[in-house]
Each structure stands twice: as C-alpha cells, then as structure tokens.
Design a protein around this motif. Structure first.
Motif, PDB file in Angstrom:
ATOM      1  N   PRO A 139       0.808  -1.217   0.000  1.00 59.82           N
ATOM      2  CA  PRO A 139       0.000   0.000   0.000  1.00 59.82           C
ATOM      3  C   PRO A 139       0.847   1.275   0.000  1.00 59.82           C
ATOM      4  CG  PRO A 139      -0.341  -1.275   2.030  1.00 59.82           C
ATOM      5  CD  PRO A 139       0.664  -2.004   1.230  1.00 59.82           C
ATOM      6  N   THR A 140       0.532   2.169  -0.920  1.00 60.67           N
ATOM      7  CA  THR A 140       1.034   3.542  -0.882  1.00 60.67           C
ATOM      8  C   THR A 140      -0.188   4.382  -1.232  1.00 60.67           C
ATOM      9  OG1 THR A 140       1.541   3.589  -3.221  1.00 60.67           O
ATOM     10  CG2 THR A 140       3.323   2.897  -1.771  1.00 60.67           C
ATOM     11  N   ILE A 141      -0.060   5.693  -1.112  1.00 60.48           N
ATOM     12  CA  ILE A 141      -1.189   6.545  -1.482  1.00 60.48           C
ATOM     13  C   ILE A 141      -1.544   6.266  -2.946  1.00 60.48           C
ATOM     14  CG2 ILE A 141      -1.970   8.913  -1.744  1.00 60.48           C
ATOM     15  CD1 ILE A 141      -1.488   8.547   1.095  1.00 60.48           C
ATOM     16  N   GLY A 142      -0.523   6.224  -3.793  1.00 59.91           N
ATOM     17  CA  GLY A 142      -0.759   6.013  -5.217  1.00 59.91           C
ATOM     18  C   GLY A 142      -1.397   4.664  -5.494  1.00 59.91           C
ATOM     19  N   ASN A 143      -0.888   3.614  -4.879  1.00 58.13           N
ATOM     20  CA  ASN A 143      -1.445   2.285  -5.129  1.00 58.13           C
ATOM     21  C   ASN A 143      -2.881   2.163  -4.628  1.00 58.13           C
ATOM     22  OD1 ASN A 143       0.784   1.321  -6.423  1.00 58.13           O
ATOM     23  ND2 ASN A 143       1.663   0.287  -4.646  1.00 58.13           N
ATOM     24  N   MET A 144      -3.160   2.754  -3.448  1.00 56.49           N
ATOM     25  CA  MET A 144      -4.532   2.698  -2.939  1.00 56.49           C
ATOM     26  C   MET A 144      -5.481   3.388  -3.908  1.00 56.49           C
ATOM     27  SD  MET A 144      -4.580   3.362   1.161  1.00 56.49           S
ATOM     28  CE  MET A 144      -6.333   3.044   1.388  1.00 56.49           C
ATOM     29  N   LEU A 145      -5.025   4.531  -4.388  1.00 53.06           N
ATOM     30  CA  LEU A 145      -5.824   5.316  -5.319  1.00 53.06           C
ATOM     31  C   LEU A 145      -6.068   4.522  -6.602  1.00 53.06           C
ATOM     32  CD1 LEU A 145      -6.875   8.168  -5.122  1.00 53.06           C
ATOM     33  CD2 LEU A 145      -4.848   8.958  -6.320  1.00 53.06           C
ATOM     34  N   GLN A 146      -5.018   3.891  -7.093  1.00 56.53           N
ATOM     35  CA  GLN A 146      -5.137   3.151  -8.343  1.00 56.53           C
ATOM     36  C   GLN A 146      -6.152   2.016  -8.221  1.00 56.53           C
ATOM     37  OE1 GLN A 146      -2.991  -0.019  -9.363  1.00 56.53           O
ATOM     38  NE2 GLN A 146      -2.627   0.429 -11.521  1.00 56.53           N
ATOM     39  N   VAL A 147      -6.045   1.249  -7.136  1.00 51.50           N
ATOM     40  CA  VAL A 147      -6.978   0.129  -6.973  1.00 51.50           C
ATOM     41  C   VAL A 147      -8.401   0.652  -6.842  1.00 51.50           C
ATOM     42  CG1 VAL A 147      -7.575  -1.864  -5.580  1.00 51.50           C
ATOM     43  CG2 VAL A 147      -5.183  -1.263  -5.890  1.00 51.50           C
ATOM     44  N   ALA A 148      -8.580   1.706  -6.037  1.00 54.03           N
ATOM     45  CA  ALA A 148      -9.932   2.243  -5.838  1.00 54.03           C
ATOM     46  C   ALA A 148     -10.509   2.737  -7.160  1.00 54.03           C
ATOM     47  CB  ALA A 148      -9.902   3.375  -4.816  1.00 54.03           C
ATOM     48  N   ILE A 149      -9.685   3.373  -7.978  1.00 51.16           N
ATOM     49  CA  ILE A 149     -10.165   3.876  -9.268  1.00 51.16           C
ATOM     50  C   ILE A 149     -10.552   2.722 -10.178  1.00 51.16           C
ATOM     51  CG2 ILE A 149      -9.425   4.953 -11.412  1.00 51.16           C
ATOM     52  CD1 ILE A 149      -7.775   6.890  -9.676  1.00 51.16           C
ATOM     53  N   PHE A 150      -9.668   1.738 -10.307  1.00 53.72           N
ATOM     54  CA  PHE A 150      -9.924   0.685 -11.278  1.00 53.72           C
ATOM     55  C   PHE A 150     -10.983  -0.308 -10.816  1.00 53.72           C
ATOM     56  CE2 PHE A 150      -5.929   2.118 -13.171  1.00 53.72           C
ATOM     57  CZ  PHE A 150      -6.381   2.271 -14.455  1.00 53.72           C
ATOM     58  N   ARG A 151     -11.244  -0.331  -9.512  1.00 53.73           N
ATOM     59  CA  ARG A 151     -12.359  -1.159  -9.048  1.00 53.73           C
ATOM     60  C   ARG A 151     -13.636  -0.334  -8.964  1.00 53.73           C
ATOM     61  NH1 ARG A 151     -11.403  -6.910  -8.355  1.00 53.73           N
ATOM     62  NH2 ARG A 151      -9.171  -7.048  -8.497  1.00 53.73           N
ATOM     63  N   GLN A 152     -13.632   0.823  -9.577  1.00 55.86           N
ATOM     64  CA  GLN A 152     -14.831   1.678  -9.688  1.00 55.86           C
ATOM     65  C   GLN A 152     -15.419   2.053  -8.332  1.00 55.86           C
ATOM     66  OE1 GLN A 152     -15.227   2.870 -12.518  1.00 55.86           O
ATOM     67  NE2 GLN A 152     -13.900   1.428 -13.543  1.00 55.86           N
ATOM     68  N   ALA A 153     -14.555   2.346  -7.341  1.00 54.34           N
ATOM     69  CA  ALA A 153     -15.052   2.695  -6.005  1.00 54.34           C
ATOM     70  C   ALA A 153     -16.101   3.794  -6.080  1.00 54.34           C
ATOM     71  CB  ALA A 153     -13.890   3.131  -5.119  1.00 54.34           C
TER      72      ALA A 153
END
Lengths: 287, 634, 335
Positions: free
Chosen positions: A227-241
């Motif tokens: 987890p980093t800020i960037g990685n959290m953001l990326q997963v949330a974006i691509f999983r359509q949070a």
C-alpha cells in the motif's frame, strides 16, 4: 533553535501544518500495530461503510481501509523522504563543489545537471520503471530513482549562492587566516545554504509524492500490493469505487494526499518566509 | 437560487443541442449499433492490411471486411463449423497431400468484382512467396496451388498434413483471401496499407479515427451478395461503430448515456451498469450475470526450467494451497466457471466430449503422499460451494438441483482446498516453515515467488493473479507481484517464475466447437522448448514430455473428421497435463458483458442462446449474428 | 568582445554539450527496455493464431531486423542515429512499420501543441494577474479565500480532478463530448464545423490543465509580489501619492514578471512530452499518448524521435531565454 521554534509557532499556518504532519506521522507509526498484513485481502467483510469497527470502512477486496491507510502513509512518506533527502545531499555536494571550485569542474557538473533537467523526466521514469522492474519494486529504490531527477535545479541555486559568498569579504579573510577549504565551507557557507536546502526539501517531497501517484496510476510504480497513497488510489479507481458507491475507499487516499500536500505547502511557505524571504522567490514553482 | 436555476436550465438547453453527441450527422443513432472496441487504441490506424501483421483486426476489419473459407459457428448450442466462402468441408486425397476446396458462387467484393478461386490461389501463393507475411510459414508446405475452375481450388502439399485446412478456418485469426485484383497490383505487400479496405463481408468501411479509437462501418447495399447475406439474411443495423471511450469509467458513463450498446470489461463496471442503468442487462438476468463460455482459461503458469517449479509435487502443492471458490469470489464476485483442465472449456460440447469421460478418472485420481497413503484431490462439489456463497449474497437464478445447468454455468469442479496436503508435499522435498509461519526453500532461504503480470489492472489475468497471490500468501508463501509492461516479452524469454499471462501459446485455447486439441498440444512439443533467455518457439512455460510428443504425432496422423479418435487422444493429453499439473487453470475466462437495450434488443440470453456473447465485441463471427438484433424503434 | 569570449562562447559550448548528452541518453535508454520490437511483433503473430516453425522463426527475425534497420552493432546504430537526426529523418516507426516516425509526430504534435500552449498561456496569464493583485492586497479577505482555494485545488491528484470534471460535464450535465480530439466524421480542416468540433473536444482537457496552471501561477506570483511590495520603490511611490492600481500594475507586477516569464518559457519547452494523463483520460490524440504507446511497444525510433525533438526544443529555448532576457530587462546581466 528554541528561538526559531518559538517564532515559527507564532505563525498559525505553521501550527496547523505541523499538527497535520504530526498526526499523519503518528498514523503511519500506528501501522506497526496493524492487525492485518497490508498485502493480504479477504481479511474483513467486503465493501463495508465506515463504522466503529471499521473506522474508514472496508474495500471491495476485503481490506480495512484505515489500517491500509496507515501503511500507505508510511510507505509514501518513506519514498518522499528518501527521494528528497538523497537529492538534497547530491544537490549540496555538487552545488558546493561546483560553486567553490569553478572552472572546468563547474562546467562539467552543471552540464550533467542540465542534462537531467532537459530530459523529459516522466518519460525516463516510465522507461526506467520498465527496465529496472525488479529493482524498482522496492520503495527505497523508487525513492533513489526519483532523487536522480530532483537535484539539478537546487544544485544550481546552491552553486550561485556559493559563487556570491565566495566574493564576499569573509571568504578572503578566512582564507588569509589559514582556514582549510573544508572548514571554510562547513563553518561559513553551510549556514547560508542549509535554509535553501531545507525549504526545497519540503517542496521536493511534494513532487516525489505526486510522481509516486502518477506512476502508480500508470501501473508502473512499486509492487502494487504494497500500500502507498498512489497504489490505494489506483486500486480504488480501477475497481470503480466511485460508481460502486464505496466513496470511503476513494476518499481516504485522496483526502490524505490533500492533507499531506497542503500541510507540506504551508510548512514550506512559513519556513521560507521565516528563513529567507528573498530566496523563496527564486525557487517557488519550479518543482 | 433563482439565478442558479436559470443557469442550470440554460445549461440543459445547451445540453439538449447535442454538443456531446458521438455520431456524425447523417448517421442516425437508431440505425447504429455502437460496440465497445477492445484492445484499443489500434496500433496501426488507417492500415487495414491484416495479411502483413496484426492490425487491430477486431475494429470491424475481421468482423466485416474479411471472410474466411470456414468459420466456427458462433452458436455453441448448434456447434460445428460453418462453410463460409467454401461451399463444403475440405476434401483431402487418400494420403493427405492434396486438398480440394469448392467455393461458394455469387459472392462479390464490395467494389463489384466477383470473388473466385483465383483470389484464393493468389493469396496462398503470395503468402508463400512473401516472407514475414502472416501464415507464410504454414504456406511453405504448399507445393502447388491452382484454380481448377472459377470455384474450385486445388492445393498440393510437400508432406502429408491432415490439418492443413485449419490455416483457413476462422476461430480468431486465419488466412483469409485477399482481393487479387488489388493485391496483384501492389509492389510490396508488406508495406501496402490497403486503405480504404475492400469488403468481402456485409459491411463497408466509412471512416476511422487516425488515433485508433473508433471505426465506422455501413451495411453494403448488395449485402445479399455476401456469405452472411446468403446464409443468414440481412443484418439489422445500418451502421456499426466500434468505439473506445477510454478507461472503464468513461464506458460506464457512455452506456448510461445510451451512447454504447455493448460493453465488455471488469466485473465492477458491469455491476455498476446493471444497477444504475434502466435498460441494461447482461447475458443472464440475475447472478452470475456473465456468459462463462470464452474459449480460454486463466490461472498461474510456471516456468518449468526454474527451481522449484520443475518439481511436480511443488506444483501440486501450489494448486492445493488455492481455494478456487475464494479466488472466484475475490476476482469476479464469484461469477466465473471453474475448470481444472488446461483446455477443458465450460461448453456443452466440451462437457460431452471430454468432461463426462474424464469425470470417473478424476474421481479415482490420487496423489501419492508416501507410506502408502494417497489423497483424492478432485472436488466435484466446488461449483455448489460457490453457489451456496452466492445464495447468501446475491439473488441467484440457478437451480442447485439442475446439475447440468450448474456445471455449465459455474464450472465442472476443482481441486480440494487442502493446505495440509500441500504442506506434506512440500516438507517431503525439504521445504520448511520458519518460526514466522513463512515457507523456506530446501536450502533454508525464504521462498519468495515472483509473480509476473502485465500492468493493466483491468486485465483478467491481472485480476486473477491478485486473487491467487492472496491464496498463496494465506498459505504462508511470500509472493511479490511484478507487473511489467514487458511481461509478454519476459514470459516468451522464460525470464519469470510464475506468470499471470493467459496460458498462451494456444495450450489453453481450443477450437471450441470441434474437439481437436492438436492446436493446443502442438506448442508443447519438446523440440520447441528453448532455454531461459532465448525466445521460445513453443509454450512459454517450457514444459515438455515425450508422451506429449507422441500424442501430437498421433493426432497429426488422425483425420480431422475422426472425432472419436481425436477425443481419445485429447483425453490422454488432458490426463497427462493434470497428472503433471503443468499449469494451474482455475477458471474459464468469463465474458463480462453488458447490453444496453435502449436502441437494440434481442441480444443473446440463456433462453435465446444464439451466440456466445463476446461475439458482439471482438470475435470475427459478429457478421453472422447481427440479423438477430431488433430495433426498439426509439 | 569580452562578452563573446567570456559569456557567449562558453554558453554555446555548454548548450551543445547538454544537447549532445541528452540526445545520447534518448538513444541509449530505450535500448535498455526488455521489449524488443521484433519479438513484440512475432509475439503478436503467436498470440493471435500462428505457430511459427523453428527454422522459420530465425529467418523471420533476421528479415524483420534488416527491415527495421536494427542490424549492426550498437555503435553503428548510434552513428546512424546521428546521420538521421542531421537529415531530420527518424526512420520508420517499428510498431507501425513502415509509417515514418516524422509522419506520426507531424499528425499528433499539432493536437498537443494547440491544447497545451493555449491552456498553459491562459493558466499563466490568469494565474499571474490574479496572483499579482492578490499578492499586493495580501491581507484582504478575497485573497485569503483565493489562497485557500488554490492551496486545496492544486494538489488534487490530476486524475481525480479530470474524472470529476468528466462526470460533471458529460454525465450529470451532458454538455461536452466524452473525449477524443474531434467529432466522428469531421475532418480536421479549416472550416467552421471542424473548428467548433475541435474546440468542444478540447474544452474539458484544457479546463483541467488550466485549473492546475492557474493555481500554480497564482501561488508563485502572489508570493513574489507580496515580497516585492515591501521594497523601497513601492514605498516611495505610495508616499508620493501614486494610485494603488498604478502601483500594482506598473511597479509591482511588472517587476515581478521576469521570473514568471522565464518559467513560462521553460514550461512551454516541456510541451513535447505532453500531458500524458490528460491524454489518457480524455483520449486526446496528442504526442504524449503516442509516446507512451511507443514505450509500451518498444518502438525505439518513435521514442527517440519525440524525445529528441523535445530535448532540442528545451535546450534551445533555455539558451534563447538566457540570451534574450538581458535585452528585455537591464537588471539582469550576463555573468
């Protein structure tokens, strides 16, 4: 030192920023007590909204957002600190040597610096992240790579500072009185130069965090399960949070990033106003 | 407040002017089918010469512009192969050195020139003569090719080959006829851009995006003079637009705005669309929504030239450490079909040909644990465990007592989740757990698996990789995820340990409606394996076995219509792959598809099962199913 | 004469050296990629349906290698790279063989140039002006409000900002196109319909870039002005009764412009590497996306072509700024 702090604490911006940074730091320290392995999934029920049990809710993959965030802050700050500290050290060394020695050494060092400045840094980072894939997965190494692109401009600023210091009276006096080069630099120059290095350090941290987020979005940063800020953001974006209605999952990294950026900005503004209002003018906005 | 309302209503008036509308004037939305263009942006927009290399064929080029001699039937209920440009199945001579092809009469190119045997002969010979053209290697087998008459092609071969015609059989890529009257005028076929493309199919090129994000096609006025027109009648849409709106969230918004009729993408996007759209639906009405019948599998693959993955017990241990049901849930919210065999598709035909014959063997199959103890790994109940989970979390339209329906929707079954057996298998070879619970290699070092994948987080292989890594971590193995833009290259060169790439090299892919597994087994030949660092000629995972070589040889001697023998040999191969656990297939690649029915209806569904759903996005058989669509008259 | 000897010649030498080093870097770096364009191409064949017999593969690789101009030692290729560069020919694109790299750049670059230059300039002008005024009246309420807004908006991760605007203007209020550079079926020619379509498509990507630009320049300029308003000449002017607005625009902002102009010049130079994320989100057909895809396909020639132009533009614009600024502002001298 205590005088400095007392003066700084008269500035409300500094107090706020300092408080936020302190809070984020303690959050990142909390990661030590995290009950979950940050790289694991399916640890808690999926997609739960924030509650007392899950302070910031849970992700679609069954991770606790709060505890994940503590790791993310820690790792992102680590990358940013490694990048900015390393680049400061390089900038100091090169700036001092180039400014003091002058001549050919100066030209070579400055040309090398200018070359890294004119290279399209995002492009090179993308290239490097591909051919350094295994090396770069480690966050220390990502920090080092970022540092490579962050020293040149500040080395130039330090060099010109040294150039002007060299012309001053006290340099000649010190040399005449038999002071060695090393001692001269440390005793007489560093006090002028350290404030520059310090404020640019904070600006540079912001830049490094921004780069981490961008690379993660492109899927090219460090191991995406760390987890980093960037990685959290990326997963949330691509999983359509956002569209799935899991707003807490997206808001946590975005909010943290904002808090971090704003407080770093406030810190740098109030620090530089305190330390050297004029020097600030030359640096702002170039990174 | 009033000002704000005024401003808003002005905005809505501007909005209704249609500034954001996607279609140009003169192309009515009601007569246009807008289809999600996958794999966009196209690598070579404006170049349609698919004989000279990969050209983003699924932007309409292989759906509409080209036609094959034979094509898989998109209707998997009927199954079988459609005689397209060919009027009848291939006919070989006694010793399989001569192939005669009868062509359909009355087919025309879109410029009015009739399609004849001379086009086919020209294509075969030009491909043989021009190195670097696609299928050049296969055509080197051609000794002679000539037109016996305008509609009969005769090809003689340098060696007996029972499967030569498969080079002309459209699955997803084949050697399609070139228009001789165009290509014979071209000096360098490799450099020719074939723009604008001539059609042999029912649609013609209208316009394309130089940046590669869309391509627009119009129905031919003389659609009757195409194979599609003759076999299926008139396709419904006047225009078809292949469109890439960018990241998945843009597609979500486009479909909710009715500017996209068919979307294929990640599960989350599908769930959002199904929930928020009034006119959206997927293949099924309720969970598991998706169409499970793609023709490939997903799951981790090993590098067999790397320690410790060259050890069969280690591979089995890694498989038994996986809870396939959890993988399905984490990766796709459970909406996938489980399959244990590398090319064991979840399709009615495959169930009959292979699974039903394999099932008794699977029940009996054991792993030797030493000391005379054995373990039965097969778990035929796995799909029902998945179903049970789903019933607690979703509204489900599957009847658990309908065994066939469950198996054809959620899969045949999988291996038991048996960490204890995995533990035994590993400790037997000197692996050990440290005090921290993490696995150590026999030499005492921490076991750190490098799991290579591509960088696209919406790619199926990537999503499945995440779920598999979670399983192995839960079992105590340290796993590093290595996403790399160079993943394809690294796999090909053997520079990986575990790879997320689809099983690749055709091993995991099949004809689908024909039982022949030769196409997949071929790349397992041991003479194709190359050492690490060199690009491999066969399967990137570099497994080989003399028994498989023998099976490939046997298959090559078996005529394509000797189905019984083909299935027998296929079963042998499948058993061998399973015994050796050469890779861990977990799921049949799911077709996560959403249809918006605001302009077009009668898309396929279980009750109206005229095609596999992904024929609507990437597959070349789209032309054969468009007559099913009905305009809503909106 | 001393100017020539002490300043101009060393500066020119340094310019040439930096350009040379930069160009050499863009020759070497792509070749470190583990993506080989030839194998990329063969892999495509294999992925999409063909098994190539072993003896054929060898042959095919060598055919493609000579076709792509990748024969010879690295050194020979390097010499060739310079020969090509001097004749302004970057060879064929390897992923889109045989289209010349120059054709691709010529098609994609205008999109990026138009979008980025206009939004950079708009962002710069608005941000600098507002920042200048705000810096002068740095104690007013409006300034604090603006300052706060800029502080929060500037660090929003770029992608999130773009996504929010996209949702707002294409989904909630369906006003603007969802992406692309121009409408389907509209040819980019010089006529009203085409220009209108291009403008509509550029609105959202430009807006995100402008918002970023305004906040950045606002913050920078405000700080500069805030500092320089306390300088002596401002104080004199005010005590001499000069109007506030005159002081702001004629004395303070004008004097503070110099570093900002330098900054604008520098940022224009970086136009070539494009605004990658903008182009991804809005599918804008610019050179940034072209470059990103080139990297992903191991298209050395295209990577080198775009990066080389970018480096030459940047070094040259820095040189010109260094030489020209003293003419504009006598306070800066060549040193």
């Amino acid at each position: 030192m205590s005088g400095l702090l007392r003066d700084l604490f008269k500035d409300y911006r500094f107090i706020i920023a300092f408080g936020v940074v302190l809070a984020l730091l303690s959050l990142s320290l909390l990661s030590i007590f995290s009950p979950f392995d940050p790289q694991r999934a399916l640890q808690v029920p999926r997609a739960q909204p924030p509650s007392w049990q899950y302070l910031l809710g849970t992700t679609w993959l069954g991770q606790d957002v709060f505890w994940q965030l503590t790791h993310a802050i820690r790792n992102t700050l680590a990358i940013a600190l490694i990048a900015s500290l390393t680049s400061r050290v390089i900038a100091l060394l090169i700036g001092l040597v180039a400014g003091y020695r002058g001549g050919l050494v100066d030209r070579i060092l400055m040309s090398a610096g200018d070359t890294t400045l004119v290279l399209p840094s995002l492009v090179i980072l993308i290239l490097a992240s591909i051919f350094l894939r295994e090396w770069l997965r480690d966050l220390v190494n990502l920090g080092l790579l970022l540092a490579f692109f962050a020293w040149a401009w500040d080395a130039r600023v330090i060099r010109s500072q040294v150039l002007s210091l060299r012309e001053r009276e006290f340099t000649r006096v010190s040399i005449l009185s038999g002071m060695g080069t090393f001692r001269l630099v440390v005793k007489q120059y560093l006090p002028f130069i350290l404030p520059i290095a310090f404020t640019t350090l904070i600006n540079n941290m912001s830049w490094a965090i921004g780069m981490e987020v961008t690379l993660a979005y492109l899927g090219l940063g460090i191991d995406p399960s760390v987890p980093t800020i960037g990685n959290m953001l990326q997963v949330a974006i691509f999983r359509q949070a956002l569209f799935m209605g899991l707003w807490w999952w997206l808001l946590a990294p975005v909010g943290t990033a904002l808090l971090l950026f704003v407080s770093l900005y406030l810190l740098s503004v109030s620090l530089s106003e305190y330390l050297d209002p004029k020097a600030r003018v030359q640096r702002i906005g170039l990174r | 407040m009033r000002k704000l309302l005024m401003a808003l209503s002005v905005l809505f008036v501007i909005g209704s002017l249609g500034l954001g509308q996607v279609l140009p004037p003169g192309v009515p939305r009601a007569e246009t089918l807008i289809v999600h263009s996958l794999f966009a942006p196209a690598p070579m927009p404006g170049n349609w010469n698919l004989w000279a290399g990969w050209r983003q064929n699924n932007n309409g080029l292989h759906q509409f512009a080209t036609e094959a001699l034979w094509t898989l039937n998109p209707n998997v209920v009927e199954g079988g192969i459609i005689n397209a440009l060919a009027a009848e199945p291939p006919s070989y001579n006694e010793d399989f050195t001569q192939l005669t092809i009868k062509l359909r009469e009355g087919v025309y190119w879109s410029d009015g020139v009739p399609f004849t045997a001379h086009d086919v002969v020209f294509t075969v010979l030009a491909t043989r003569e021009t190195p670097a053209l696609s299928f050049h290697a296969q055509m080197l087998e051609v000794k002679e090719a000539y037109a016996a008459d305008d509609h009969t092609v005769v090809i003689t071969l340098t060696r007996p080959n029972t499967r030569f015609h498969t080079a002309f059989l459209e699955r997803w890529g084949t050697l399609r006829p070139m228009p001789k009257h165009i290509f014979s005028q071209v000096e360098d076929i490799m450099a020719f851009d074939f723009h604008p493309p001539l059609s042999l199919g029912p649609y013609v090129y209208v316009n394309h995006d130089p940046a590669g994000n869309w391509a627009l096609w119009r129905k031919r006025d003389d659609w009757q003079r195409t194979v599609t027109g003759m076999l299926f009648g008139e396709p419904a849409p006047q225009y078809v637009l292949f469109m890439n709106y960018g990241p998945p969230e843009s597609h979500i918004m486009a479909m909710l705005g009715h500017e996209l009729d068919v979307f294929q993408g990640p599960t989350e996007a599908m769930l959002v669309l199904l929930e928020q759209g009034d006119t959206t639906r997927s293949f099924r009405e309720a969970w598991p929504f998706i169409d499970p019948r793609d023709l490939s599998t997903r799951g981790p693959g090993f590098n067999h030239l790397r320690e410790p993955f060259n050890n069969r017990d280690v591979r089995w241990a890694l498989a038994l450490a996986i809870d396939a049901v959890e993988v399905a849930i984490m990766a796709y919210d459970g909406m996938v079909a489980l399959t244990p065999g590398l090319p064991l598709m979840v399709l009615p035909e495959f169930k009959e040909w292979y699974f039903e014959r394999l099932e008794p063997w699977l029940e009996e199959f054991t792993l030797d644990l030493g000391d005379g103890r054995v373990f039965h790994p097969w778990d035929g109940e796995a799909p029902w465990r998945l179903l049970e989970w789903a019933q607690q979390h979703h509204q489900v339209d599957l009847d658990p007592t309908d065994t066939d329906a469950v198996r054809l929707t959620l899969g045949y079954g999988w291996w038991r989740h048996a960490p204890d057996v995995a533990e035994e298998l590993l400790t037997r070879h000197g692996f050990s757990r440290g005090a921290d619970g993490r696995w150590r290699l026999p030499n005492g070092e921490l076991w750190r698996i490098q799991y290579l994948s591509g960088t696209d987080p919406t790619d199926m292989a990537y999503i499945v990789a995440l779920a598999v890594m979670e399983q192995w971590r839960a079992f105590g193995i340290t796993v590093d995820h290595v996403p790399s833009a160079a993943a394809g290259h690294l796999t090909w060169h053997g520079e990986f340990e575990v790879s997320a790439a689809s099983h690749g090299g055709w091993v995991g892919e099949v004809w689908g409606v024909h039982p022949d597994l030769h196409i997949g087994f071929l790349s397992l030949r041991s003479d194709l394996v190359r050492p690490i660092g060199e690009p491999t000629l066969g399967w990137a995972q570099r497994w080989s076995d003399p028994r498989m070589d023998e099976l490939v040889r046997e298959l090559e001697l078996t005529p394509w219509d000797d189905l019984e023998r083909i299935i027998e040999l296929g079963l042998e191969g499948m058993k061998l792959q399973i015994e050796e656990m050469i890779a861990i297939p977990i799921i049949n690649c799911p077709i996560v598809i959403v249809f918006d029915e605001s302009y077009w209806t009668n898309f396929p569904s279980p009750a109206n099962d005229y095609a596999r759903s992904d024929n609507f996005t990437t597959w070349p058989q789209l032309k054969y199913i468009l007559h099913h669509l009905e305009p809503t008259g909106r | 004469m001393t100017f020539l000897k002490r300043y101009l010649i060393p500066r020119l030498i340094q310019y040439l050296l930096v350009t040379f080093l930069g160009l050499t870097a863009v020759f070497i770096l792509p070749r470190l990629l583990p993506i080989d364009p030839i194998q990329q191409r063969i892999a495509q064949y294999q992925t999409f349906g063909m098994i190539i017999p072993p003896d054929q593969l060898e042959y095919m690789i060598s055919t493609l290698r000579s076709l792509f101009g990748l024969e010879g030692t690295l050194w020979q290729q390097y010499v060739m790279f310079w020969q090509r560069l001097l004749t302004w020919d970057f060879g064929p694109s390897l992923a889109r063989f045989p289209t010349p790299v120059s054709t691709l750049i010529a098609w994609h670059l205008p999109w990026t140039l138009a979008l980025l230059i206009s939004s950079l300039v708009i962002g710069w002008v608005v941000g600098t002006l507002v920042g200048g005024v705000a810096g002068y009246y740095h104690r007013s309420k409006a300034t604090r409000l603006l300052d706060g807004a800029a502080m929060v908006v500037r660090p929003i991760p770029y992608y999130i900002l773009a996504l929010l605007l996209l949702i707002l203007f294409t989904h909630v209020l369906p006003l603007l196109p969802r992406g692309g550079g121009i409408g389907i079926g509209v040819t980019p020619e010089f006529n009203l319909a085409a220009i209108w379509s291009i403008l509509l498509h550029a609105t959202l990507p430009a807006l995100t870039l402008i918002i970023g630009g305004i906040t950045e320049h606002f913050q920078a300029m405000k700080l500069i002005v805030q500092t320089s308003r306390s300088e002596d000449h401002v104080w004199y002017a005010r005590s001499a009764g000069v109007k506030d607005s005159t002081i702001v625009f004629h004395y303070v902002i004008r004097n503070a412009m110099l570093p900002r102009i330098t900054h604008l010049g520098l940022s224009l130079g970086f136009v070539f590497s494009g605004a990658l994320i903008t182009e991804i989100v809005f599918r804008y057909p610019g050179v940034g996306l072209l470059l990103f895809n080139a990297i992903m396909h191991g298209d050395y020639n295209l990577i080198m072509g775009i990066s080389a132009i970018s480096i030459m533009v940047i070094t040259t614009s820095i040189l010109l700024l260094d030489l020209l600024l003293p003419l504009v502002d006598p306070r800066v001298r060549h040193q």
